[in-house]
Write a protein that holds these residues in place. Structure first.
Motif, PDB file in Angstrom:
ATOM      1  N   THR A 297       0.728  -1.210   0.143  1.00 31.15           N
ATOM      2  CA  THR A 297      -0.154   0.185  -0.080  1.00 31.15           C
ATOM      3  C   THR A 297       0.822   1.274  -0.017  1.00 31.15           C
ATOM      4  OG1 THR A 297      -1.847  -1.142   1.277  1.00 31.15           O
ATOM      5  CG2 THR A 297      -2.001   1.165   1.195  1.00 31.15           C
ATOM      6  N   ALA A 298       0.558   2.437  -0.820  1.00 38.59           N
ATOM      7  CA  ALA A 298       1.211   3.542  -0.668  1.00 38.59           C
ATOM      8  C   ALA A 298       0.070   4.608  -0.467  1.00 38.59           C
ATOM      9  CB  ALA A 298       1.867   3.731  -1.998  1.00 38.59           C
ATOM     10  N   LEU A 299       0.621   5.649   0.351  1.00 32.20           N
ATOM     11  CA  LEU A 299      -0.156   6.681   0.727  1.00 32.20           C
ATOM     12  C   LEU A 299       0.362   7.989   0.276  1.00 32.20           C
ATOM     13  CD1 LEU A 299      -2.890   8.038   2.312  1.00 32.20           C
ATOM     14  CD2 LEU A 299      -1.376   7.905   4.260  1.00 32.20           C
ATOM     15  N   MET A 300      -0.331   8.675  -0.545  1.00 33.32           N
ATOM     16  CA  MET A 300      -0.085  10.136  -0.840  1.00 33.32           C
ATOM     17  C   MET A 300      -0.979  11.232  -0.389  1.00 33.32           C
ATOM     18  SD  MET A 300       1.147   9.590  -4.850  1.00 33.32           S
ATOM     19  CE  MET A 300      -0.231   8.601  -5.503  1.00 33.32           C
ATOM     20  N   THR A 301      -0.689  12.313   0.111  1.00 34.92           N
ATOM     21  CA  THR A 301      -1.542  13.185   0.542  1.00 34.92           C
ATOM     22  C   THR A 301      -1.458  14.610  -0.367  1.00 34.92           C
ATOM     23  OG1 THR A 301      -1.349  12.562   2.837  1.00 34.92           O
ATOM     24  CG2 THR A 301      -2.184  14.792   2.730  1.00 34.92           C
ATOM     25  N   VAL A 302      -2.630  15.036  -0.982  1.00 32.98           N
ATOM     26  CA  VAL A 302      -2.791  16.050  -1.701  1.00 32.98           C
ATOM     27  C   VAL A 302      -3.139  17.313  -1.064  1.00 32.98           C
ATOM     28  CG1 VAL A 302      -3.765  16.937  -3.929  1.00 32.98           C
ATOM     29  CG2 VAL A 302      -3.275  14.492  -3.644  1.00 32.98           C
ATOM     30  N   ARG A 303      -2.386  18.357  -1.022  1.00 33.22           N
ATOM     31  CA  ARG A 303      -2.699  19.760  -0.396  1.00 33.22           C
ATOM     32  C   ARG A 303      -3.213  20.756  -1.048  1.00 33.22           C
ATOM     33  NH1 ARG A 303      -1.525  18.229   4.810  1.00 33.22           N
ATOM     34  NH2 ARG A 303       0.512  16.746   5.037  1.00 33.22           N
ATOM     35  N   TYR A 304      -4.444  21.355  -0.946  1.00 37.15           N
ATOM     36  CA  TYR A 304      -4.948  22.551  -1.450  1.00 37.15           C
ATOM     37  C   TYR A 304      -4.492  23.673  -0.757  1.00 37.15           C
ATOM     38  CZ  TYR A 304      -7.520  18.566  -4.054  1.00 37.15           C
ATOM     39  OH  TYR A 304      -7.782  17.594  -4.870  1.00 37.15           O
ATOM     40  N   SER A 305      -4.760  24.718  -1.683  1.00 35.11           N
ATOM     41  CA  SER A 305      -4.243  26.344  -1.273  1.00 35.11           C
ATOM     42  C   SER A 305      -5.592  26.862  -0.761  1.00 35.11           C
ATOM     43  CB  SER A 305      -3.691  27.039  -2.444  1.00 35.11           C
ATOM     44  OG  SER A 305      -4.629  27.033  -3.426  1.00 35.11           O
ATOM     45  N   VAL A 306      -6.645  26.126  -0.856  1.00 37.52           N
ATOM     46  CA  VAL A 306      -7.867  26.785  -0.366  1.00 37.52           C
ATOM     47  C   VAL A 306      -8.757  25.667   0.718  1.00 37.52           C
ATOM     48  CG1 VAL A 306      -8.275  28.070  -2.590  1.00 37.52           C
ATOM     49  CG2 VAL A 306      -9.205  25.720  -2.585  1.00 37.52           C
ATOM     50  N   PRO A 307      -9.886  26.404   1.334  1.00 40.40           N
ATOM     51  CA  PRO A 307     -10.440  25.289   2.068  1.00 40.40           C
ATOM     52  C   PRO A 307     -11.374  24.568   1.228  1.00 40.40           C
ATOM     53  CG  PRO A 307     -11.211  27.602   2.430  1.00 40.40           C
ATOM     54  CD  PRO A 307      -9.828  27.519   1.666  1.00 40.40           C
ATOM     55  N   VAL A 308     -11.693  23.413   1.724  1.00 41.33           N
ATOM     56  CA  VAL A 308     -12.795  22.393   1.048  1.00 41.33           C
ATOM     57  C   VAL A 308     -14.099  22.993   0.710  1.00 41.33           C
ATOM     58  CG1 VAL A 308     -13.813  21.437   3.025  1.00 41.33           C
ATOM     59  CG2 VAL A 308     -13.589  20.163   1.203  1.00 41.33           C
ATOM     60  N   THR A 309     -14.597  24.137   1.479  1.00 42.74           N
ATOM     61  CA  THR A 309     -15.559  24.755   0.984  1.00 42.74           C
ATOM     62  C   THR A 309     -15.420  25.601  -0.341  1.00 42.74           C
ATOM     63  OG1 THR A 309     -15.191  26.377   2.796  1.00 42.74           O
ATOM     64  CG2 THR A 309     -16.914  25.030   3.167  1.00 42.74           C
ATOM     65  N   ASP A 310     -14.626  25.800  -0.745  1.00 38.46           N
ATOM     66  CA  ASP A 310     -14.001  26.639  -1.955  1.00 38.46           C
ATOM     67  C   ASP A 310     -13.787  25.721  -3.098  1.00 38.46           C
ATOM     68  OD1 ASP A 310     -14.156  28.971  -0.497  1.00 38.46           O
ATOM     69  OD2 ASP A 310     -12.032  29.314  -0.432  1.00 38.46           O
ATOM     70  N   LEU A 311     -14.098  24.399  -2.867  1.00 39.48           N
ATOM     71  CA  LEU A 311     -13.942  23.576  -4.003  1.00 39.48           C
ATOM     72  C   LEU A 311     -15.132  22.610  -4.339  1.00 39.48           C
ATOM     73  CD1 LEU A 311     -10.574  21.564  -2.684  1.00 39.48           C
ATOM     74  CD2 LEU A 311     -10.837  23.297  -4.649  1.00 39.48           C
ATOM     75  N   GLU A 312     -15.381  22.132  -5.253  1.00 38.15           N
ATOM     76  CA  GLU A 312     -16.426  21.559  -5.574  1.00 38.15           C
ATOM     77  C   GLU A 312     -16.209  20.099  -5.258  1.00 38.15           C
ATOM     78  OE1 GLU A 312     -19.911  20.004  -6.076  1.00 38.15           O
ATOM     79  OE2 GLU A 312     -19.824  21.983  -6.262  1.00 38.15           O
ATOM     80  N   PRO A 313     -16.442  19.433  -4.260  1.00 38.15           N
ATOM     81  CA  PRO A 313     -15.989  18.205  -3.871  1.00 38.15           C
ATOM     82  C   PRO A 313     -16.236  17.064  -4.898  1.00 38.15           C
ATOM     83  CG  PRO A 313     -16.979  19.218  -1.968  1.00 38.15           C
ATOM     84  CD  PRO A 313     -17.310  19.990  -3.166  1.00 38.15           C
ATOM     85  N   GLY A 314     -17.351  16.985  -5.569  1.00 36.46           N
ATOM     86  CA  GLY A 314     -17.598  15.867  -6.443  1.00 36.46           C
ATOM     87  C   GLY A 314     -16.591  16.057  -7.773  1.00 36.46           C
ATOM     88  N   GLU A 315     -16.460  17.416  -8.261  1.00 38.10           N
ATOM     89  CA  GLU A 315     -15.669  17.630  -9.397  1.00 38.10           C
ATOM     90  C   GLU A 315     -14.230  17.470  -8.870  1.00 38.10           C
ATOM     91  OE1 GLU A 315     -14.509  21.636 -11.883  1.00 38.10           O
ATOM     92  OE2 GLU A 315     -16.548  21.408 -10.917  1.00 38.10           O
ATOM     93  N   THR A 316     -13.845  17.881  -7.927  1.00 42.13           N
ATOM     94  CA  THR A 316     -12.497  17.713  -7.525  1.00 42.13           C
ATOM     95  C   THR A 316     -12.105  16.406  -7.276  1.00 42.13           C
ATOM     96  OG1 THR A 316     -12.699  19.626  -6.300  1.00 42.13           O
ATOM     97  CG2 THR A 316     -10.815  18.282  -5.745  1.00 42.13           C
ATOM     98  N   LEU A 317     -13.115  15.373  -6.616  1.00 39.63           N
ATOM     99  CA  LEU A 317     -13.042  13.931  -6.692  1.00 39.63           C
ATOM    100  C   LEU A 317     -12.664  13.290  -8.196  1.00 39.63           C
ATOM    101  CD1 LEU A 317     -12.766  11.383  -5.117  1.00 39.63           C
ATOM    102  CD2 LEU A 317     -15.025  11.196  -4.986  1.00 39.63           C
ATOM    103  N   ASP A 318     -13.467  13.907  -8.827  1.00 36.56           N
ATOM    104  CA  ASP A 318     -13.448  13.474 -10.498  1.00 36.56           C
ATOM    105  C   ASP A 318     -11.942  13.352 -11.192  1.00 36.56           C
ATOM    106  OD1 ASP A 318     -16.091  12.157 -10.286  1.00 36.56           O
ATOM    107  OD2 ASP A 318     -16.808  14.086 -11.390  1.00 36.56           O
ATOM    108  N   LEU A 319     -11.385  14.858 -10.490  1.00 30.82           N
ATOM    109  CA  LEU A 319     -10.194  15.016 -11.237  1.00 30.82           C
ATOM    110  C   LEU A 319      -9.060  14.195 -10.591  1.00 30.82           C
ATOM    111  CD1 LEU A 319     -10.219  19.046 -10.987  1.00 30.82           C
ATOM    112  CD2 LEU A 319     -10.281  17.544 -13.184  1.00 30.82           C
ATOM    113  N   LEU A 320      -9.298  14.060  -9.281  1.00 27.09           N
ATOM    114  CA  LEU A 320      -8.236  12.981  -8.588  1.00 27.09           C
ATOM    115  C   LEU A 320      -8.343  11.660  -9.195  1.00 27.09           C
ATOM    116  CD1 LEU A 320      -9.027  14.049  -4.808  1.00 27.09           C
ATOM    117  CD2 LEU A 320      -7.161  14.267  -6.051  1.00 27.09           C
ATOM    118  N   ARG A 321      -9.694  11.138  -9.696  1.00 24.82           N
ATOM    119  CA  ARG A 321      -9.531   9.728 -10.284  1.00 24.82           C
ATOM    120  C   ARG A 321      -9.112   9.889 -11.574  1.00 24.82           C
ATOM    121  NH1 ARG A 321     -15.349   9.406  -7.905  1.00 24.82           N
ATOM    122  NH2 ARG A 321     -15.401   7.812  -6.533  1.00 24.82           N
ATOM    123  N   SER A 322      -9.252  10.833 -12.392  1.00 23.96           N
ATOM    124  CA  SER A 322      -8.533  11.173 -13.742  1.00 23.96           C
ATOM    125  C   SER A 322      -7.045  11.119 -13.432  1.00 23.96           C
ATOM    126  CB  SER A 322      -8.913  12.453 -14.278  1.00 23.96           C
ATOM    127  OG  SER A 322      -8.247  12.660 -15.432  1.00 23.96           O
TER     128      SER A 322
END
Length: 710
Positions: A114-139
């Motif tokens: 298993t490997a773990l990567m932590t992705v850090r964003y420059s904005v709070p989660v409320t400034d993101l569209e979680p569903g769209e951001t999750l799709d980008l992570l999958r892509s």
């Protein structure tokens, strides 16, 4: 107030289209304003004065890269080890995503599977569209997936992805329609409460969106507001519509009947609604912004539905005319059954044998409340999600590969303006030697070299009861002044303590203000005191059932949970405030009819059976509707809303059965004329409020029987 409501109701019934047009314009305008200038929802869990908040503030000031949202990418190889080259390529792609400030180097598990990567964003989660951001992570990690690796996502962003709403609301509205059809036997009569409630709901929810443009509004606030607003909105309309049908059965014309219904049941709705608002305002005492906004937003929707019940409902009743009656009743409205003979006979039976029924009902309520003595409250996390959820699968992979504590690391923030940098190695040694700590990372300096961060991995998972003691030990034994511990787990510890500390002040203020209000309305000391005690019994029973269902796991799987979970820390305060207000709705409506009969006849015991007979059917229908609405929300994927739905449904069901049909007639029978006793000095000071409206549309107060001198 009674005169005003009478005139308002009659005017609306005489000129229905004017009032309907006003409401159509109001709802459309609110929706337009919300769409144009509404704000985004944002959870504000600021806990002023706590250690975790001090550490968080330090990170935001000196470690901006660590102050935004995060997402965890967990990669697992079913056999062998994770491909390191593919990991590096995926990390590079993740670093190019919008708003990503950094991607921590992949961290392999001891066995390499298993490997773990932590992705850090420059904005709070409320400034993101979680569903769209999750799709980008999958892509960005598609190549890993195509290479045969299992890729799951955890952390703030994936855990904030919510399923599209509407299911719970549809269940509640559908069930309410069926119950109303059975109660009224008329499609028109069944539809009116729904139309009126939905109009108030539309205006109120748009108001929430507008409010979010000026202040932080919790992400779960609209769902909670809709749940409560839908239930009370239908009930308020149901109370007034039932009184209107009674007026038509007595031979009144439609406008006159609508006016009198508004002056009587409408006035009860006003006072019941204000009781709910008072209870919700008690959440201000929590001093936690997310709770304060939940109270404000729910109160906004309740106020909107209350307003629609006394303004829009008389208009649609006037427009509907006699169609609110069954076809067979339209020719002769006197055939409408107003009272329930069964409820009257039952109330008389309980009144003749009050002690056995009082003791039996009290024992039942106390037995249901007993499990609450062992209740453990704790905020929910990904481990409470269904096993099909990617956040839950990521949680399980991390626990398997790195240990349970890796899902809730502690973050030690050190202010190097207060702590010498040379003391950091010794601090790390103390942290590593603390019981319950499995790993301590090397310290990391801020860009300005004026702060440091040390990551601590606990032995226990975030929901383990032992993490509270671990956080306390770290603060007491391992950290000097100028260093504090934060992270989700530490914040949970502080949040749970703050909520426990604020529970009793909220309970005290809500009970006291409701008692005073009912004392003014009903001019009695014992009636409001009895109401408060019985409401507390209902709430205690709801707490006990929640403990058994969720913490003991007696119904967790039926509700879509993978295993037993603690009761959410949010529940104690939220459930108390909402339940106390909602239960008082039935109390005000029922007692207003009992007192109306008492003022008319002076018969203390007979007024109870008559009042219950007159309100039994409508309160039962209203309670069934509320239970259906709240159980619909028990299907919500969010644990807080799910537990709120179950708790509210249980309490309302008990309130409409055990409390209203057993405890109320038994206690009021025992008290007799003392139910309406009020000391002379108070009687001279308190205003006369005609909550029932009597038989006079102008609100003339009936002569009050002489109270008992005993």
């Amino acid at each position: 107030m009674s005169r005003l409501l009478y005139r308002l109701g009659k005017a609306a019934a005489l000129r229905p289209w004017r009032f309907i047009a006003v409401w159509l314009v109001l709802v459309a305008a609110m929706a337009g304003l919300a769409g144009a200038g509404g704000g985004a929802l944002h959870d504000n869990y600021t806990l002023e004065g706590t250690g975790s908040q001090q550490a968080t503030d330090l990170l935001e000031e000196r470690f901006p890269a660590l102050s935004g949202a995060d997402a965890r990418v967990v990669v697992h190889a079913e056999s062998g080890t994770v491909d390191r080259a593919a990991l590096a390529a995926a990390a590079a792609e993740l670093g190019e995503l919008p708003h990503v400030s950094a991607v921590d180097p992949p961290r392999p598990s001891p066995d390499g599977a298993t490997a773990l990567m932590t992705v850090r964003y420059s904005v709070p989660v409320t400034d993101l569209e979680p569903g769209e951001t999750l799709d980008l992570l999958r892509s960005a990690t598609r190549d890993l997936d195509e290479a045969g690796h299992q890729v799951e996502f955890g952390g703030q962003v994936p855990e904030n992805v919510t399923a599209p709403g509407g299911t719970a609301e549809a269940i509640g509205v559908g069930a309410a329609l069926v119950i109303l059809l059975l109660a009224f036997g008329s499609v028109v009569a069944a539809g009116l409460p729904l139309v009126v409630a939905l109009a108030g709901l539309g205006a109120g929810v748009s108001g929430i969106t507008l409010l979010a443009a000026f202040t932080d509004v919790a992400t779960t606030a609209p769902t909670l507001a809709v749940m409560v607003g839908l239930g009370v909105g239908i009930d308020y309309a149901l109370f007034i519509l039932t009184r209107h049908r009674e007026g038509m059965a007595a031979g009144l014309g439609v406008p006159e009947s609508a006016g009198r219904a508004n002056a009587t049941a409408g006035l009860s709705v006003i006072f019941a609604g204000f009781t709910v608002l008072l209870a919700l305002c008690g959440l201000v005492l929590s001093r936690i912004p997310v709770f304060m906004t939940m109270g404000f937003t729910t109160g906004l929707v309740v106020a909107a539905t209350m307003l629609s019940a006394v303004t829009l409902l008389p208009a649609v009743m006037g427009l509907a005319g006699t169609r609110v009656l069954r076809r067979r009743d339209r020719a002769d409205a006197s055939t409408i059954v107003v009272e329930s003979p069964r409820v009257r006979r039952w109330a008389q039976h309980v009144g003749r044998h009050p002690w056995p029924w009082l003791l039996a009902a009290s024992v039942l309520m106390i037995a249901l409340a007993a499990p609450a003595l062992g209740m453990r409250t704790w905020p929910s996390d990904a481990s409470s999600e269904p096993t099909s959820n990617t956040a839950r699968q990521a949680y399980d992979l991390v626990a398997e590969g790195y240990g349970d504590g890796a899902n809730g690391p502690l973050v030690v923030a050190v202010d190097l303006e207060k702590v010498d940098q040379s003391a950091l190695p010794a601090m790390r040694e103390r942290l590593a030697g603390t019981a319950g700590v499995t790993e301590v990372s090397p310290h990391r300096l801020s860009p300005g070299r004026d702060a440091a961060v040390i990551m601590v991995t606990p032995e226990y998972g975030p929901q383990d009861e032992r993490v509270t003691g671990l956080v306390d030990r770290i603060r007491a034994d391992a950290l000097p002044e100028g260093a504090e511990v934060t992270g989700l787990t530490a914040a949970y510890v502080d949040l749970s303590r703050r909520l426990s500390d604020r529970l009793w002040p909220v309970i005290g203020v809500v009970v006291a203000t409701s008692f005073v209000m009912l004392m003014v309305v009903f001019r009695s000391l014992l009636a409001p005191l009895k109401a408060a005690v019985m409401n507390l019994l209902s709430i205690g029973a709801a707490y006990g059932v929640l403990t058994a269902v969720f913490q003991w796991g007696w119904g967790a799987e039926l509700l879509g949970l993978p295993h037993s979970v603690p009761v959410s820390s949010f529940i104690l305060l939220l459930l108390f405030a909402v339940l106390f207000g909602v239960s008082m709705d039935y109390e005000v409506f029922m007692l207003s009819r009992v007192r109306e009969e008492w003022l008319r006849s002076g018969d203390a015991r007979g007024s109870v059976s008559t009042g219950l007979a007159a309100t039994g059917r409508v309160i039962s229908s209203a309670a069934l509707i509320m239970v259906a609405v709240f159980l619909g929300f028990a299907a919500d994927p969010g644990l807080v809303i799910k537990q709120m739905g179950v708790g509210l449904a249980v309490a309302v069901a008990l309130d409409a059965t055990v409390v209203r049909l057993v405890l109320v007639p038994s206690t009021m029978s025992l008290l007799g004329r003392a139910n309406w006793w009020l000391p002379g000095p108070l009687a001279r000071v308190l205003p006369h409020i005609d909550v029932h409206g009597g038989s006079e549309p102008a609100g003339k107060a009936a002569r009050e029987p002489e109270p008992s001198r005993a």
